[in-house]
Design a protein around this motif. Structure first.
Motif, PDB file in Angstrom:
ATOM      1  N   ALA A 155      75.087  69.312  64.739  1.00  0.00           N
ATOM      2  CA  ALA A 155      75.876  70.053  63.562  1.00  0.00           C
ATOM      3  C   ALA A 155      75.144  69.452  62.190  1.00  0.00           C
ATOM      4  N   GLU A 156      74.875  70.717  61.465  1.00  0.00           N
ATOM      5  CA  GLU A 156      74.584  70.593  60.076  1.00  0.00           C
ATOM      6  C   GLU A 156      75.331  70.801  58.958  1.00  0.00           C
ATOM      7  N   VAL A 157      75.436  70.393  57.926  1.00  0.00           N
ATOM      8  CA  VAL A 157      76.129  70.943  56.693  1.00  0.00           C
ATOM      9  C   VAL A 157      75.027  71.817  56.028  1.00  0.00           C
ATOM     10  N   PRO A 174      80.590  63.820  57.005  1.00  0.00           N
ATOM     11  CA  PRO A 174      79.791  64.564  57.933  1.00  0.00           C
ATOM     12  C   PRO A 174      80.400  65.106  58.934  1.00  0.00           C
ATOM     13  N   PRO A 175      79.884  66.137  59.535  1.00  0.00           N
ATOM     14  CA  PRO A 175      80.363  66.622  60.963  1.00  0.00           C
ATOM     15  C   PRO A 175      80.171  65.895  61.983  1.00  0.00           C
ATOM     16  N   THR A 205      87.820  68.605  63.714  1.00  0.00           N
ATOM     17  CA  THR A 205      86.402  67.730  64.540  1.00  0.00           C
ATOM     18  C   THR A 205      86.794  68.091  66.140  1.00  0.00           C
ATOM     19  N   ARG A 220      84.522  70.372  68.295  1.00  0.00           N
ATOM     20  CA  ARG A 220      83.544  69.551  69.360  1.00  0.00           C
ATOM     21  C   ARG A 220      83.716  70.318  70.787  1.00  0.00           C
ATOM     22  N   TRP A 249      80.065  73.967  58.333  1.00  0.00           N
ATOM     23  CA  TRP A 249      79.264  73.259  59.509  1.00  0.00           C
ATOM     24  C   TRP A 249      78.526  74.214  60.402  1.00  0.00           C
ATOM     25  N   HIS A 250      77.320  73.885  60.542  1.00  0.00           N
ATOM     26  CA  HIS A 250      76.643  74.842  61.757  1.00  0.00           C
ATOM     27  C   HIS A 250      76.077  74.260  62.829  1.00  0.00           C
ATOM     28  N   THR A 298      87.105  68.284  58.378  1.00  0.00           N
ATOM     29  CA  THR A 298      87.189  67.076  59.277  1.00  0.00           C
ATOM     30  C   THR A 298      88.295  66.852  60.341  1.00  0.00           C
ATOM     31  N   GLU A 306      84.508  75.890  55.131  1.00  0.00           N
ATOM     32  CA  GLU A 306      85.448  75.351  54.241  1.00  0.00           C
ATOM     33  C   GLU A 306      85.668  75.969  53.263  1.00  0.00           C
TER      34      GLU A 306
END
Length: 265
Positions: A46-48, A40-41, A87, A91, A62-63, A84, A104
């Protein structure tokens, strides 16, 4: 010529052809190097999200929704690993309220399919469409591409309306990089994924930032400078003295300031 020399010449020719054939057969394993696990991000907010491509592949992305008045960064990573590994950089890029759509690629962890130039361009199309569907206006999109991702980013910005383009360690073309590495072979004859950014960059009409380390041993500094020279104004070249491949992380405050300036236009 003696029989011995003929035999030696034939052996050398056979070895050369075998090596060239092996390179041609395995080329995509050199160009695309997915790896790592799907995590997970670890980025606040962030959400997938799932993207569906025109040819039926399913991608993860990742949004992060942009804060009011802030742009969204449509991000394409390099040829190795997965999201990943990016990250920390991502960030930092969303600090201050910038939004994010980090794709991705097909064939990479969490996404279906097999990577190719045409496939990655379709992945970019799906990501661009998703960004628009989520409510970001084209002129508020900043396309960011690193290394191989620079080829994807240039192609997208050449086809669609966006606000700005940021390239880290870009090439003129993947064919040019391969020709430098394997100059003893006529790679032009067999290259499947040339990513001709040098032919596409003229169609980019938005502010451009090129960041490149002067000690880049993967995509030499001269490649990024040559691509920059081919581009339209307005454009900015940001050399990173002594840095190797992927130097965006060394100049993040300057890059964020440049993005703010480009969006203010």
């Amino acid at each position: 010529m003696s029989k011995f020399l003929i035999v030696i010449a034939a052996l050398v020719a056979a070895l050369y052809l075998a090596a060239f054939a092996a390179l041609a057969f395995a080329q995509r394993s050199f160009v695309f190097q997915p790896g790592g696990e799907v995590l997970p991000p670890a980025i606040a907010g962030a959400e997938v999200v799932k993207l569906r491509t025109e040819d039926g592949e399913t991608l993860i992305a990742w949004h992060v929704a942009p804060a009011p008045g802030r742009p969204l960064l449509l991000y394409f990573h390099g040829n190795g690993g997965n999201l990943t590994l990016q990250t920390e950089l991502l960030r930092a890029l969303v600090a201050g309220g910038n939004g994010l759509m980090a794709v991705e690629y097909r064939g990479y962890p969490g996404s279906t399919g097999s990577p190719s130039e045409q496939g990655l361009l379709l992945d970019a199309e799906a990501a661009y469409a998703k960004v628009l569907a989520l409510g970001t206006a084209p002129e508020r999109i900043v396309v960011v591409g690193q290394s191989l991702g620079s080829g994807v980013a240039v192609a997208l910005a050449a086809r669609h309306s966006v606000g700005a383009l940021v390239l880290d360690s870009p090439f003129t073309s993947a064919l040019a990089v391969a020709s430098r590495l394997y100059g003893m072979f006529p790679v032009r004859w067999v290259m499947l994924d040339p990513f001709p950014s040098d032919e596409r960059i003229a169609k980019v009409k938005v502010p451009l930032l090129v960041v490149h380390g002067t000690a880049d041993g993967v995509i030499p500094f001269a490649f990024g400078k040559s691509l920059y020279d081919l581009a339209n104004q307005p454009k900015t070249f940001m050399p990173v003295e002594g840095a190797g491949h992927l130097s965006l992380g060394y100049v993040l405050p300057e890059v964020r300031a440049w993005i703010d300036g480009a969006m203010a236009r």
